[in-house]
Write a protein that holds these residues in place. Structure first.
Motif: not given
Length: 55
Positions: A19-40
């Protein structure tokens, strides 16, 4: 032969070898992309981005 299938199905109802979950750049550092909560939730674990923080 390797094959890839993209799916919008719920991860809780999907059988997969990986399963591949995206990571996005945020001011606070890398964040998991939308949908990661469902995978978790499907795996019963908390997920954290593994990318190192870059400046």
């Amino acid at each position: 032969m390797t094959s890839y299938t993209l799916s919008k199905a719920s991860p809780a109802k999907t059988r997969a070898d990986a399963v591949v979950v995206g990571v996005v750049r945020a001011e606070q550092g890398p964040r998991l992309a939308a949908g990661a909560e469902d995978v978790a939730a499907a795996y019963g674990r908390r997920l954290h981005p593994s990318s190192p923080r870059s400046g």
